[in-house]
Design a protein around this motif. Structure first.
Motif, PDB file in Angstrom:
ATOM      1  N   UNK A  28    -100.238 -58.211  -0.817  1.00  7.60           N
ATOM      2  CA  UNK A  28    -101.687 -58.426  -0.913  1.00  7.60           C
ATOM      3  C   UNK A  28    -102.181 -58.050  -2.310  1.00  7.60           C
ATOM      4  N   UNK A  29    -103.236 -58.700  -2.786  1.00  7.11           N
ATOM      5  CA  UNK A  29    -103.770 -58.374  -4.110  1.00  7.11           C
ATOM      6  C   UNK A  29    -104.170 -56.902  -4.191  1.00  7.11           C
ATOM      7  N   UNK A  30    -103.941 -56.306  -5.348  1.00  9.03           N
ATOM      8  CA  UNK A  30    -104.312 -54.906  -5.541  1.00  9.03           C
ATOM      9  C   UNK A  30    -105.830 -54.787  -5.627  1.00  9.03           C
ATOM     10  N   UNK A  31    -106.425 -53.811  -4.936  1.00 12.73           N
ATOM     11  CA  UNK A  31    -107.867 -53.595  -5.074  1.00 12.73           C
ATOM     12  C   UNK A  31    -108.233 -53.256  -6.522  1.00 12.73           C
ATOM     13  N   UNK A  32    -109.495 -53.521  -6.875  1.00 12.22           N
ATOM     14  CA  UNK A  32    -109.951 -53.290  -8.240  1.00 12.22           C
ATOM     15  C   UNK A  32    -109.811 -51.823  -8.638  1.00 12.22           C
ATOM     16  N   UNK A  33    -110.111 -50.900  -7.719  1.00  8.27           N
ATOM     17  CA  UNK A  33    -110.012 -49.488  -8.084  1.00  8.27           C
ATOM     18  C   UNK A  33    -108.569 -49.069  -8.323  1.00  8.27           C
ATOM     19  N   UNK A  34    -107.628 -49.694  -7.615  1.00  9.48           N
ATOM     20  CA  UNK A  34    -106.212 -49.393  -7.849  1.00  9.48           C
ATOM     21  C   UNK A  34    -105.769 -49.923  -9.208  1.00  9.48           C
ATOM     22  N   UNK A  35    -106.226 -51.110  -9.567  1.00 13.92           N
ATOM     23  CA  UNK A  35    -105.886 -51.667 -10.882  1.00 13.92           C
ATOM     24  C   UNK A  35    -106.422 -50.773 -12.001  1.00 13.92           C
ATOM     25  N   UNK A  36    -107.655 -50.326 -11.846  1.00  9.51           N
ATOM     26  CA  UNK A  36    -108.239 -49.453 -12.860  1.00  9.51           C
ATOM     27  C   UNK A  36    -107.486 -48.136 -12.933  1.00  9.51           C
ATOM     28  N   UNK A  37    -107.073 -47.623 -11.765  1.00  9.31           N
ATOM     29  CA  UNK A  37    -106.360 -46.349 -11.729  1.00  9.31           C
ATOM     30  C   UNK A  37    -105.009 -46.449 -12.414  1.00  9.31           C
ATOM     31  N   UNK A  38    -104.331 -47.589 -12.294  1.00 11.59           N
ATOM     32  CA  UNK A  38    -103.027 -47.757 -12.936  1.00 11.59           C
ATOM     33  C   UNK A  38    -103.151 -47.593 -14.450  1.00 11.59           C
ATOM     34  N   UNK A  39    -104.138 -48.255 -15.037  1.00 12.75           N
ATOM     35  CA  UNK A  39    -104.334 -48.154 -16.489  1.00 12.75           C
ATOM     36  C   UNK A  39    -104.787 -46.750 -16.879  1.00 12.75           C
ATOM     37  N   UNK A  40    -105.695 -46.172 -16.094  1.00  6.62           N
ATOM     38  CA  UNK A  40    -106.201 -44.837 -16.410  1.00  6.62           C
ATOM     39  C   UNK A  40    -105.100 -43.785 -16.336  1.00  6.62           C
ATOM     40  N   UNK A  41    -104.247 -43.871 -15.319  1.00  7.41           N
ATOM     41  CA  UNK A  41    -103.148 -42.904 -15.187  1.00  7.41           C
ATOM     42  C   UNK A  41    -102.193 -43.022 -16.366  1.00  7.41           C
ATOM     43  N   UNK A  42    -101.882 -44.258 -16.771  1.00  8.93           N
ATOM     44  CA  UNK A  42    -101.001 -44.438 -17.926  1.00  8.93           C
ATOM     45  C   UNK A  42    -101.632 -43.885 -19.198  1.00  8.93           C
ATOM     46  N   UNK A  43    -102.946 -44.070 -19.347  1.00 13.34           N
ATOM     47  CA  UNK A  43    -103.656 -43.501 -20.490  1.00 13.34           C
ATOM     48  C   UNK A  43    -103.566 -41.974 -20.478  1.00 13.34           C
ATOM     49  N   UNK A  44    -103.747 -41.380 -19.313  1.00 16.22           N
ATOM     50  CA  UNK A  44    -103.658 -39.920 -19.199  1.00 16.22           C
ATOM     51  C   UNK A  44    -102.241 -39.428 -19.477  1.00 16.22           C
ATOM     52  N   UNK A  45    -101.244 -40.200 -19.101  1.00 17.65           N
ATOM     53  CA  UNK A  45     -99.870 -39.834 -19.439  1.00 17.65           C
ATOM     54  C   UNK A  45     -99.698 -39.713 -20.946  1.00 17.65           C
ATOM     55  N   UNK A  46    -100.180 -40.716 -21.685  1.00 14.34           N
ATOM     56  CA  UNK A  46    -100.095 -40.658 -23.138  1.00 14.34           C
ATOM     57  C   UNK A  46    -100.820 -39.454 -23.699  1.00 14.34           C
ATOM     58  N   UNK A  47    -101.996 -39.144 -23.158  1.00 10.76           N
ATOM     59  CA  UNK A  47    -102.764 -37.995 -23.627  1.00 10.76           C
ATOM     60  C   UNK A  47    -102.028 -36.692 -23.362  1.00 10.76           C
TER      61      UNK A  47
ATOM     62  N   UNK B  42     -98.852 -49.568 -21.860  1.00 11.68           N
ATOM     63  CA  UNK B  42     -97.887 -49.512 -20.765  1.00 11.68           C
ATOM     64  C   UNK B  42     -98.592 -49.723 -19.429  1.00 11.68           C
ATOM     65  N   UNK B  43     -99.786 -49.142 -19.297  1.00  9.48           N
ATOM     66  CA  UNK B  43    -100.542 -49.334 -18.063  1.00  9.48           C
ATOM     67  C   UNK B  43    -100.896 -50.785 -17.838  1.00  9.48           C
ATOM     68  N   UNK B  44    -101.372 -51.459 -18.879  1.00  9.48           N
ATOM     69  CA  UNK B  44    -101.691 -52.881 -18.749  1.00  9.48           C
ATOM     70  C   UNK B  44    -100.433 -53.704 -18.455  1.00  9.48           C
ATOM     71  N   UNK B  45     -99.302 -53.339 -19.093  1.00  8.89           N
ATOM     72  CA  UNK B  45     -98.062 -54.063 -18.834  1.00  8.89           C
ATOM     73  C   UNK B  45     -97.608 -53.918 -17.389  1.00  8.89           C
ATOM     74  N   UNK B  46     -97.690 -52.702 -16.851  1.00  5.39           N
ATOM     75  CA  UNK B  46     -97.334 -52.490 -15.448  1.00  5.39           C
ATOM     76  C   UNK B  46     -98.288 -53.246 -14.534  1.00  5.39           C
ATOM     77  N   UNK B  47     -99.571 -53.242 -14.890  1.00  5.37           N
ATOM     78  CA  UNK B  47    -100.553 -53.970 -14.089  1.00  5.37           C
ATOM     79  C   UNK B  47    -100.240 -55.470 -14.073  1.00  5.37           C
ATOM     80  N   UNK B  48     -99.850 -56.016 -15.213  1.00  8.35           N
ATOM     81  CA  UNK B  48     -99.474 -57.432 -15.266  1.00  8.35           C
ATOM     82  C   UNK B  48     -98.277 -57.701 -14.353  1.00  8.35           C
ATOM     83  N   UNK B  49     -97.270 -56.830 -14.438  1.00  9.80           N
ATOM     84  CA  UNK B  49     -96.091 -57.010 -13.606  1.00  9.80           C
ATOM     85  C   UNK B  49     -96.387 -56.925 -12.115  1.00  9.80           C
TER      86      UNK B  49
END
Length: 305
Positions: A5-24, A196-203
């Motif tokens: 099933x398509x990922x909910x919008x909040x899950x998509x946003x969380x994927x990118x945000x978590x990856x950003x926090x990893x870098x930080x 990396x977050x955007x790349x994972x989201x694309x995949x």
């Protein structure tokens, strides 16, 4: 494999945000290496392993953020990662003069392999509610994860190439602002994490394209597995004539031997995806592949020794 099933919008946003926090968080570790907990090898191992593995599992496995099992399993995984990292760090601290690099690298590789092997089980548990996973389901999750991570790395690398081109282009007119910005440690960490977050989201959202890529990759593996099997068998057959002394003299043979093991496992897994009445090779080629699989313990034993 049916599309998820398509990922909910909040899950998509969380994927990118978590990856950003990893870098930080990784950037913080590089800047605060003289303060606790980064002033010891134990603290560094625990921090880096926890930041890379647990959030990495979440961005690959999460479908609904309100799923309590997701966060409960992540908490258990975090405790396991901290325990293993702390144990390795404690052993390193207890041996003065012991070089850290030769021990940290195998630990990092072992943690990465363990993460990759256990993640499909976790994903199946989140999707079905139990741990009794079928081989087909684990196969699908594992290859989807591998190709998603490969896509994320490729997306990140290509974007950095474009950023480098951006900086070089403006350097032609003596504008150094972009070059200086892109070389800042904070920018590198945050940009890489976000990419990396955007790349994972694309995949994870373009599964049909990933599946097509997987089929092409499987076709390549099917064509190359007999050659790889022949090389593996030929090498083992040559050992009685050459002896093991040339291996010991290299002082670096283990990595190459383990690479052969890894390639054979991956290629065989890609070709023999699941039980089927349709055989991918004629009988004589199947026997060659079987012989190469029987040789795997020889390679592993030599590398271990």
């Amino acid at each position: 494999m049916n599309d998820s099933p398509p990922l909910p919008l909040n899950t998509r946003s969380a994927i990118v945000l978590i990856a950003l926090l990893q870098g930080l968080l990784l950037y913080i570790a590089t800047q605060a290496d003289t303060t606790w907990p980064f002033d010891s090898i134990t603290g560094q191992l625990c921090w880096n392993a926890a930041v890379l593995l647990v959030p990495g599992a979440i961005v690959l496995a999460a479908t609904r953020l309100n799923d309590r099992r997701l966060w409960a399993h992540a908490a258990v995984g975090l405790l396991g990662v901290l325990a293993l990292s702390g144990w390795i760090g404690w052993n390193l601290q207890g041996a003065p003069g012991l070089a850290e690099g030769p021990l940290v690298t195998p630990f990092a590789l072992s943690m990465a392999v363990g993460f990759f092997v256990l993640l499909p089980w976790w994903q199946y548990r989140l999707a079905s509610g139990h741990w009794r996973a079928t081989y087909t389901a684990l196969f699908e999750h594992a290859w989807q994860n591998a190709l998603t991570l490969a896509l994320a790395v490729a997306f990140t690398g290509l974007t950095w190439l474009l950023l480098s081109l951006w900086a070089l282009l403006f350097m032609l007119v003596d504008i150094r602002f972009f070059r200086d910005l892109f070389q800042q440690g904070a920018f590198i960490a945050l940009a890489t994490g976000t990419l990396m977050g955007f790349g994972i989201l694309i995949g994870r959202t373009q599964q049909r394209a990933v599946q097509v890529t997987r089929q092409v990759l499987f076709a390549v593996c099917k064509g190359l597995l007999p050659l790889l099997a022949f090389i593996a068998v030929l090498f083992v057959c040559s050992l009685p004539f050459t002896g093991l002394e040339p291996l010991w003299k290299t002082r670096s043979a283990a990595a190459l031997l383990l690479s052969i093991v890894a390639l054979l496992v991956v290629f065989t897994n890609a070709v023999y995806q699941q039980d089927s009445d349709v055989t991918p090779y004629p009988a004589w080629l199947r026997r060659l592949v079987d012989a190469s699989l029987l040789a795997l313990p020889v390679y592993a034993g030599l590398a271990l020794y």
